[in-house]
Structures are given as structure tokens and as C-alpha cells.
Design a protein around this motif. Sequence first.
Motif, PDB file in Angstrom:
ATOM      1  N   PHE A  17       0.845  -1.190   0.000  1.00 49.91           N
ATOM      2  CA  PHE A  17       0.000   0.000   0.000  1.00 49.91           C
ATOM      3  C   PHE A  17       0.882   1.243   0.000  1.00 49.91           C
ATOM      4  CE2 PHE A  17       0.919  -0.880   4.386  1.00 49.91           C
ATOM      5  CZ  PHE A  17       1.089   0.370   4.967  1.00 49.91           C
ATOM      6  N   GLY A  18       0.248   2.366  -0.234  1.00 53.94           N
ATOM      7  CA  GLY A  18       0.979   3.628  -0.199  1.00 53.94           C
ATOM      8  C   GLY A  18       2.113   3.629  -1.202  1.00 53.94           C
ATOM      9  N   ASP A  19       3.147   4.360  -0.868  1.00 56.13           N
ATOM     10  CA  ASP A  19       4.306   4.510  -1.737  1.00 56.13           C
ATOM     11  C   ASP A  19       5.446   3.635  -1.222  1.00 56.13           C
ATOM     12  OD1 ASP A  19       6.052   5.428  -3.679  1.00 56.13           O
ATOM     13  OD2 ASP A  19       6.546   7.262  -2.593  1.00 56.13           O
ATOM     14  N   GLY A  20       5.449   2.363  -1.638  1.00 61.82           N
ATOM     15  CA  GLY A  20       6.542   1.466  -1.286  1.00 61.82           C
ATOM     16  C   GLY A  20       6.481   0.872   0.099  1.00 61.82           C
ATOM     17  N   LEU A  21       5.279   0.755   0.670  1.00 63.92           N
ATOM     18  CA  LEU A  21       5.104   0.155   1.989  1.00 63.92           C
ATOM     19  C   LEU A  21       4.318  -1.139   1.868  1.00 63.92           C
ATOM     20  CD1 LEU A  21       4.136   3.362   3.976  1.00 63.92           C
ATOM     21  CD2 LEU A  21       6.329   2.162   4.043  1.00 63.92           C
ATOM     22  N   ALA A  22       4.451  -1.989   2.872  1.00 66.33           N
ATOM     23  CA  ALA A  22       3.681  -3.232   2.920  1.00 66.33           C
ATOM     24  C   ALA A  22       3.487  -3.639   4.374  1.00 66.33           C
ATOM     25  CB  ALA A  22       4.397  -4.342   2.143  1.00 66.33           C
ATOM     26  N   MET A  23       2.512  -4.501   4.578  1.00 59.11           N
ATOM     27  CA  MET A  23       2.213  -5.047   5.896  1.00 59.11           C
ATOM     28  C   MET A  23       2.025  -6.548   5.727  1.00 59.11           C
ATOM     29  SD  MET A  23      -1.061  -4.220   8.301  1.00 59.11           S
ATOM     30  CE  MET A  23      -2.188  -4.881   7.102  1.00 59.11           C
ATOM     31  N   THR A  24       2.654  -7.314   6.618  1.00 58.27           N
ATOM     32  CA  THR A  24       2.561  -8.770   6.555  1.00 58.27           C
ATOM     33  C   THR A  24       2.378  -9.299   7.974  1.00 58.27           C
ATOM     34  OG1 THR A  24       4.127  -8.689   4.704  1.00 58.27           O
ATOM     35  CG2 THR A  24       3.687 -10.848   5.658  1.00 58.27           C
ATOM     36  N   GLY A  25       1.516 -10.275   8.135  1.00 57.70           N
ATOM     37  CA  GLY A  25       1.242 -10.826   9.459  1.00 57.70           C
ATOM     38  C   GLY A  25       1.622 -12.292   9.583  1.00 57.70           C
ATOM     39  N   THR A  26       2.836 -12.651   9.146  1.00 57.07           N
ATOM     40  CA  THR A  26       3.251 -14.055   9.188  1.00 57.07           C
ATOM     41  C   THR A  26       4.592 -14.207   9.910  1.00 57.07           C
ATOM     42  OG1 THR A  26       4.490 -13.925   7.107  1.00 57.07           O
ATOM     43  CG2 THR A  26       2.137 -14.488   6.953  1.00 57.07           C
ATOM     44  N   ARG A  27       4.879 -15.450  10.315  1.00 59.91           N
ATOM     45  CA  ARG A  27       6.193 -15.745  10.913  1.00 59.91           C
ATOM     46  C   ARG A  27       7.315 -15.516   9.907  1.00 59.91           C
ATOM     47  NH1 ARG A  27       6.333 -20.374  15.366  1.00 59.91           N
ATOM     48  NH2 ARG A  27       4.452 -19.785  16.472  1.00 59.91           N
ATOM     49  N   GLU A  28       7.017 -15.770   8.643  1.00 62.54           N
ATOM     50  CA  GLU A  28       7.999 -15.525   7.586  1.00 62.54           C
ATOM     51  C   GLU A  28       8.446 -14.050   7.604  1.00 62.54           C
ATOM     52  OE1 GLU A  28       8.338 -15.858   2.700  1.00 62.54           O
ATOM     53  OE2 GLU A  28       6.381 -16.097   3.658  1.00 62.54           O
ATOM     54  N   ALA A  29       7.522 -13.162   7.842  1.00 61.19           N
ATOM     55  CA  ALA A  29       7.849 -11.729   7.901  1.00 61.19           C
ATOM     56  C   ALA A  29       8.713 -11.426   9.118  1.00 61.19           C
ATOM     57  CB  ALA A  29       6.579 -10.896   7.926  1.00 61.19           C
ATOM     58  N   LEU A  30       8.430 -12.080  10.237  1.00 58.31           N
ATOM     59  CA  LEU A  30       9.257 -11.885  11.432  1.00 58.31           C
ATOM     60  C   LEU A  30      10.693 -12.330  11.182  1.00 58.31           C
ATOM     61  CD1 LEU A  30       6.883 -13.050  14.294  1.00 58.31           C
ATOM     62  CD2 LEU A  30       7.863 -10.776  14.003  1.00 58.31           C
ATOM     63  N   ALA A  31      10.843 -13.478  10.558  1.00 64.63           N
ATOM     64  CA  ALA A  31      12.192 -13.966  10.246  1.00 64.63           C
ATOM     65  C   ALA A  31      12.889 -13.030   9.268  1.00 64.63           C
ATOM     66  CB  ALA A  31      12.117 -15.379   9.689  1.00 64.63           C
ATOM     67  N   ALA A  32      12.151 -12.509   8.309  1.00 65.53           N
ATOM     68  CA  ALA A  32      12.737 -11.598   7.319  1.00 65.53           C
ATOM     69  C   ALA A  32      13.198 -10.296   7.952  1.00 65.53           C
ATOM     70  CB  ALA A  32      11.727 -11.317   6.210  1.00 65.53           C
ATOM     71  N   MET A  33      12.515  -9.858   9.002  1.00 63.84           N
ATOM     72  CA  MET A  33      12.886  -8.608   9.687  1.00 63.84           C
ATOM     73  C   MET A  33      14.327  -8.619  10.164  1.00 63.84           C
ATOM     74  SD  MET A  33       9.762  -7.675  12.259  1.00 63.84           S
ATOM     75  CE  MET A  33      10.531  -6.161  12.822  1.00 63.84           C
ATOM     76  N   VAL A  34      14.804  -9.772  10.571  1.00 62.29           N
ATOM     77  CA  VAL A  34      16.140  -9.868  11.166  1.00 62.29           C
ATOM     78  C   VAL A  34      17.151 -10.511  10.210  1.00 62.29           C
ATOM     79  CG1 VAL A  34      15.301  -9.822  13.548  1.00 62.29           C
ATOM     80  CG2 VAL A  34      15.502 -12.017  12.359  1.00 62.29           C
ATOM     81  N   ASP A  35      16.787 -10.586   8.941  1.00 64.76           N
ATOM     82  CA  ASP A  35      17.692 -11.125   7.925  1.00 64.76           C
ATOM     83  C   ASP A  35      18.117  -9.990   7.003  1.00 64.76           C
ATOM     84  OD1 ASP A  35      18.999 -12.358   5.824  1.00 64.76           O
ATOM     85  OD2 ASP A  35      17.568 -14.011   5.696  1.00 64.76           O
ATOM     86  N   PRO A  36      19.258  -9.352   7.317  1.00 63.91           N
ATOM     87  CA  PRO A  36      19.662  -8.178   6.540  1.00 63.91           C
ATOM     88  C   PRO A  36      19.922  -8.468   5.068  1.00 63.91           C
ATOM     89  CG  PRO A  36      21.392  -8.802   8.090  1.00 63.91           C
ATOM     90  CD  PRO A  36      20.223  -9.706   8.345  1.00 63.91           C
ATOM     91  N   GLY A  37      20.205  -9.698   4.722  1.00 65.75           N
ATOM     92  CA  GLY A  37      20.474 -10.035   3.330  1.00 65.75           C
ATOM     93  C   GLY A  37      19.236 -10.273   2.499  1.00 65.75           C
TER      94      GLY A  37
END
Length: 190
Positions: A100-120
Motif C-alpha cells: 500500500f501507499g508509496d513502497g510500503l507493505a504489511m505482513t502478518g506471518t512468521r515468515e515476515a518476522l524472520a525476514a525482519m532480522v535477515d539483513p540479506g
Amino acid sequence: MEDFQSLVGRLLVAMPGIGDPRFEHAVILICAHGRDHAMGLRLDRPAPGVDLKKVLSTLNTEAPDDSADRAVLVGGPVERERGFVLHTADWTAEDASLAFGDGLAMTGTREALAAMVDPGKGPSRSVLLLGYAGWGEGQLEDELGENVWLTADAADRDLIFDAEYETKWTRALATLGVDPALLSGQAGRA
């Protein structure tokens, strides 16, 4: 029937004297808005005693040490046990992310939590929020008509993602050219 104007991707900035302590000095990013509903995430209230490392550990997800420095926010009073990752749209999960918006997104999964702390592999910027702010049909429009909220552009990524929580309200007002000292807690119509 009056034309509908979606506020998706915009900020709601609480007026003084909003009358609801859950939203005093709130800055809320609108993620979804249709004629029959609106949904947003509050960007300025850290959850007391909760950090990203604690949440990840509770979910048996690898938690890097620096995740203890990342606050988890109270996204709103609805479904406070439910987590949402607000992030830049440079990372999304197929069939799970709402862009949504200009380059933003919202995700409600464990996959998103893991991605938050994966800088690569994860999004360049992200924050975890518990709960959300929600409005039923016409409710947000009524509040806007009662001057409960100001609306602002959400282009400033620092305002959305930085950890300067105590200044977000003032900074959001500044994007509108509004000095908070000049705002009144009294609503009115001319």
C-alpha cells in the motif's frame, strides 16, 4: 452520495483533546481504507517490556542479539495479541503481504518476522506492531468531520520507521506546518 476519498498510505495525527486516552498524541499510518472500514497502525507507542528478541524467542525463531534493541509497538487497541510487520515493499511474501501507499507493505506471518532480522533477504526497514486501530463504516469519516484527526502525507520513512517515538507526533504536525503549541483541544466548525 458524496465521493469517497481513501486515506491509504496517509497518516492520521491526533488532535489535542481527542477524548480517548488510547490515542493521545497518536500518529497512525492508514494501511486499508474502504467505504465500509479503515485499518491503521500506530507508529509512536512502544509496548512496555516487549522487544523484538523476546517475541522471536517466544515463537522459537532465531533472534539475533541486536533484536533486543528493537522495540515492538502497540499498533492499536484491536486484536492486541496479533502481530503485524510493517515494512518497506522491497520484500514481500506472496499471498500474505498487503502492499500500500508509496513502497510500503504489511505482513502478518512468521515468515515476515524472520525476514525482519535477515539483513540479506528481508526488507530494508521494518517494525513489529501488536494490534491495530480499526474503524467501521463511516466511523473514521465522522471523526475527521469532528476534527479529531489531521491527515498528513506519509512520505518520510524516518517518521514511519525510526525509534524517536516521543517526537513522532510533533514531527508529523511539522510536516503540515502546524505548531502543536497553537493547537486547541476544543473542536468546532465555522
